[in-house]
Design an enzyme around this catalytic site. Structure first.
Site, mmCIF file in Angstrom:
data_model
loop_
_atom_site.group_PDB
_atom_site.id
_atom_site.type_symbol
_atom_site.label_atom_id
_atom_site.label_comp_id
_atom_site.label_asym_id
_atom_site.label_seq_id
_atom_site.Cartn_x
_atom_site.Cartn_y
_atom_site.Cartn_z
ATOM 1 N N ARG A 96 42.669 54.940 25.249
ATOM 2 C CA ARG A 96 42.165 55.473 26.530
ATOM 3 C C ARG A 96 40.857 55.421 27.052
ATOM 4 N NH1 ARG A 96 40.173 60.160 27.742
ATOM 5 N NH2 ARG A 96 40.482 60.969 25.573
ATOM 6 N N ARG A 97 39.925 55.966 25.871
ATOM 7 C CA ARG A 97 38.432 56.092 26.015
ATOM 8 C C ARG A 97 38.015 54.573 26.459
ATOM 9 N NH1 ARG A 97 38.136 59.907 21.704
ATOM 10 N NH2 ARG A 97 38.557 62.047 22.842
ATOM 11 N N CYS A 157 50.087 58.731 22.037
ATOM 12 C CA CYS A 157 48.510 58.972 22.113
ATOM 13 C C CYS A 157 47.907 57.797 22.268
ATOM 14 C CB CYS A 157 48.310 59.969 21.222
ATOM 15 S SG CYS A 157 48.372 59.370 19.552
ATOM 16 N N ARG A 166 37.036 54.960 13.423
ATOM 17 C CA ARG A 166 37.928 55.933 12.842
ATOM 18 C C ARG A 166 36.797 56.849 12.218
ATOM 19 N NH1 ARG A 166 43.006 56.115 10.739
ATOM 20 N NH2 ARG A 166 42.230 58.151 10.208
ATOM 21 N N ARG A 170 31.522 59.934 12.907
ATOM 22 C CA ARG A 170 31.279 59.462 14.214
ATOM 23 C C ARG A 170 29.933 59.642 14.406
ATOM 24 N NH1 ARG A 170 37.108 59.131 17.344
ATOM 25 N NH2 ARG A 170 38.400 58.903 15.415
ATOM 26 N N LYS A 224 47.375 67.273 21.088
ATOM 27 C CA LYS A 224 47.472 65.858 21.852
ATOM 28 C C LYS A 224 48.208 65.159 20.464
ATOM 29 C CE LYS A 224 42.527 64.672 20.968
ATOM 30 N NZ LYS A 224 42.877 63.551 19.883
ATOM 31 N N ASP A 225 47.976 65.437 19.133
ATOM 32 C CA ASP A 225 48.542 64.698 18.204
ATOM 33 C C ASP A 225 50.028 64.930 18.086
ATOM 34 O OD1 ASP A 225 46.006 63.877 17.460
ATOM 35 O OD2 ASP A 225 45.894 65.356 16.051
#
Length: 310
Positions: free
Chosen positions: A125-126, A236, A143, A149, A77-78
């Site tokens: 997106r989230r 992305c 980040r 996280r 996805k990157d």
């Protein structure tokens, strides 16, 4: 000869690369050594959407072009949707669970979080989909690597974080997940949970060797999702989601693709789907993107600068 596998130095990137190295050794007997490459994304603390698509990829690709490494492993996805000159995705190994996951204090699920609960995530997106749920959560942009996280929850800085389940699984920390989110609530990013094994296109023997790791159903699913993304001309950091599944149908395998475009504030979204054969994966992705545009998706693909919840 030992092959040099280029990887970012994060715990997740090293785990992913080691998994590929071990798989290649098991399948072919080929020895592999990991070579750490520092990328611009690793050196910056800016939000991903400001850094731009490919920020974690370009240094690895430069090292490939300079023949400092023989192949590289990326989180698929990157990768920018445009192909890279002289490089080839030789393998897409079996995909890890592509869904998003919630890690919340007190073992809570999303529905159990109270109004005003602080939920962190790094993806627009989230953020958009969390706002779309109407749960009155405070969505906080963050980040950092997976450990950073998760520590924000254990330290009490946040009530919960949402991140890719695949990353947590590859680090062996699935016991900390309090809810794996249904794609009907939180549709994943295109290619989430998939890896891309990339090498120089002129290294024909290596292309063939790495091809032993390719998983056709995963490649078909990712091809459909990324064709949708490319057709929408979004990277992305755009509020675009897609998830394809390959399953046995009445007349052979079928691919079922769901796509969504969500406004950054979560007040509007368009969600559609299409089916077809795995051989037509790219065409299905492009067709679903056209369906989304016809339904008004381009009005939702605005600049993040207009996001009322930065």
């Amino acid at each position: 000869m030992t092959l040099r596998l280029g990887t970012r130095g994060s715990a997740l990137a090293l785990a992913q690369s080691q998994h590929v190295a071990d798989s290649l050794r098991a399948a072919t007997g080929q020895e592999v050594e990991l070579v750490e490459i520092v990328t611009a994304g690793d050196r910056s603390s800016a939000p991903v959407q400001q850094l731009g698509v490919g920020v974690f990829v370009s240094a690895l690709r430069d090292a490939l072009g300079a023949k400092e490494i023989d192949f590289a492993v990326h989180s698929y996805k990157d990768l920018p949707t445009a192909p890279a000159d002289g490089l080839h995705i030789a393998a897409v190994p079996p995909r890890e669970d592509p869904r998003d996951a919630l890690v919340a204090s007190g073992g809570r699920t999303l529905a159990e979080l109270p109004p005003g609960a602080r939920v962190g995530t790094g993806a627009l997106r989230r953020m958009a989909q969390l706002r779309a749920l109407g749960l009155q959560l405070e969505v906080v942009p963050i980040r950092g690597n997976v450990d950073t996280r998760l520590r924000k929850v254990s330290a009490g800085e946040l009530d919960a974080v949402v991140l890719a389940r695949a990353g947590i699984a590859r680090l062996g920390r699935t016991a900390e997940i309090t809810e794996t989110l249904d794609p009907m609530l939180m549709l994943p990013a295109p290619a989430q949970g998939a890896l891309a094994v990339e090498c120089r296109i002129d290294a024909e023997d290596l292309v063939e060797l790495l091809g032993r790791l390719d998983h056709a159903p995963t490649r078909a699913a990712v091809t459909a999702e990324r064709a949708l993304l490319a057709t929408l001309e979004a990277g992305c950091s755009a509020p675009v989601a897609a998830f394809a599944e390959v399953a046995e149908g009445d007349s052979g395998d079928e691919i079922y693709l769901r796509g969504a475009v969500i406004s950054p504030d979560g007040t509007r979204d368009i969600r559609l789907s299409r089916t077809g054969t795995p051989a037509a994966a790219a065409e299905i992705g492009r067709a679903l993107a056209a369906d989304l545009v016809e339904s008004g998706a381009e009005t939702l693909l605005g600049s993040t600068e207009n996001d009322p919840h930065p």
